[in-house]
Design an enzyme around this catalytic site. Sequence first.
Site, mmCIF file in Angstrom:
data_model
loop_
_atom_site.group_PDB
_atom_site.id
_atom_site.type_symbol
_atom_site.label_atom_id
_atom_site.label_comp_id
_atom_site.label_asym_id
_atom_site.label_seq_id
_atom_site.Cartn_x
_atom_site.Cartn_y
_atom_site.Cartn_z
ATOM 1 N N PRO A 98 -56.551 -9.948 108.635
ATOM 2 C CG PRO A 98 -54.458 -8.978 108.303
ATOM 3 C CD PRO A 98 -55.327 -10.095 107.847
ATOM 4 C CG LEU A 103 -55.338 -8.558 103.089
ATOM 5 C CD1 LEU A 103 -54.467 -9.352 104.060
ATOM 6 C CD2 LEU A 103 -54.816 -8.774 101.667
ATOM 7 N N GLY A 104 -60.219 -8.136 102.365
ATOM 8 C CA GLY A 104 -61.557 -8.713 102.204
ATOM 9 C C GLY A 104 -62.064 -9.478 103.409
ATOM 10 C CB ALA A 107 -66.077 -10.225 101.295
ATOM 11 C CG ASP A 151 -63.771 -7.054 98.058
ATOM 12 O OD1 ASP A 151 -63.180 -6.796 96.993
ATOM 13 O OD2 ASP A 151 -63.563 -6.444 99.119
HETATM 14 C C1 MEV Z 1 -62.243 -3.156 97.822
HETATM 15 O O1 MEV Z 1 -61.632 -4.410 97.991
HETATM 16 C C2 MEV Z 1 -62.214 -2.771 96.380
HETATM 17 C C3 MEV Z 1 -62.883 -1.433 96.044
HETATM 18 O O2 MEV Z 1 -62.781 -1.302 94.637
HETATM 19 C C4 MEV Z 1 -64.331 -1.415 96.479
HETATM 20 C C5 MEV Z 1 -65.206 -2.374 95.673
HETATM 21 O O3 MEV Z 1 -64.831 -2.816 94.602
HETATM 22 O O4 MEV Z 1 -66.319 -2.638 96.144
HETATM 23 C C6 MEV Z 1 -62.150 -0.271 96.683
#
Ligand code: MEV
Length: 315
Positions: A98, A103-104, A107, A151
């Site tokens: 999603p 959930l990345g 990336a 990520d």
């Molecule tokens: C995002 O998955 C995690 C955060 O810490 C941003 C990052 O680490 O780049 C919010």
Amino acid sequence: MTVTKSTAPGKIILFGEHAVVYGRPAVAAPVTQVRAQATVADAGEAGVRLVAPDIGRDYLLSDAGANDPFARSVRVLMDEAGLSELPDLRITIRSTIPIASGLGSGAAMAAAVIRALALHLGLKHLATDERVSDLTYQVERLLHGTPSGIDNTVVAHEKPVYFVRQEPQNRIETLTAAKPLRLLVGDTGVASGTKIVVGDVRRQWQEDPERFERIFDGCGRIASLARRAIKRGAVRELGQLMSENQAFLREMTVSSAELERLVAVAMSSGALGAKLSGAGRGGNMIALVTESTEQDIHQALLLAGATGVFRSILS
Ligand code: MEV
């Protein structure tokens, strides 16, 4: 016709989101139940066609704007390979992760496109986990400003990691759990853009650096303790650490009513610990469960309004 495929998983942050942007340690793991898949095929028509059927998009690379993440993934690889042009290609991206859910997905899509394209072009040296991670980071910078790098690391390496953002090189330690950790991932169904939330935390940190440094230190301490607890198989301690981390995330104002509801329901249904995962203000939460509590907590999350729940085992 040659066709090359590559996939990348989603990810969860177990400990240390946000604080990781400020050099504190964090722990994250891939979730293989949801994935992005890129397919690169030689095309019969001129140009490079980018196709994203899930969102109904179909366009030429030459027509894509500078901020288009799909095109950016292709251009980052071209720059790295020193290519000013590509052969005629059709690149398709599909994903079950999603979007804007913590959930990345961004990336994972970038990593899948970069690896598939590098392999298709015979650029094997750019298809290694390290290079795919570095190039995905470049795409992430466009997507959310000041990414920590966690990520891209997790989705490219597909392994649980203890991660510290540092110069000249990030610390990346692969983790193996002494006892498998059973997690439920519950979706609030509320979309939340990482860039906005990360920017908001930065503003608050600038306004009150002392307070935020203290919060980040607390999160970092928790992530270090969690690293040891994962290696020792201290599952109950990990649950406690998750809930402590959630308290700090609440202080950062990145939780939300929906996340709090799902966290509270998971805890009152027997979870060992629960917290939001990712940037917050929406997206997903995670709950540490056992074989005997899993079913009840799964049901309780759905009844409390989770739009989806799936299990992820960290081993
Ligand atoms: C995002 O998955 C995690 C955060 O810490 C941003 C990052 O680490 O780049 C919010």
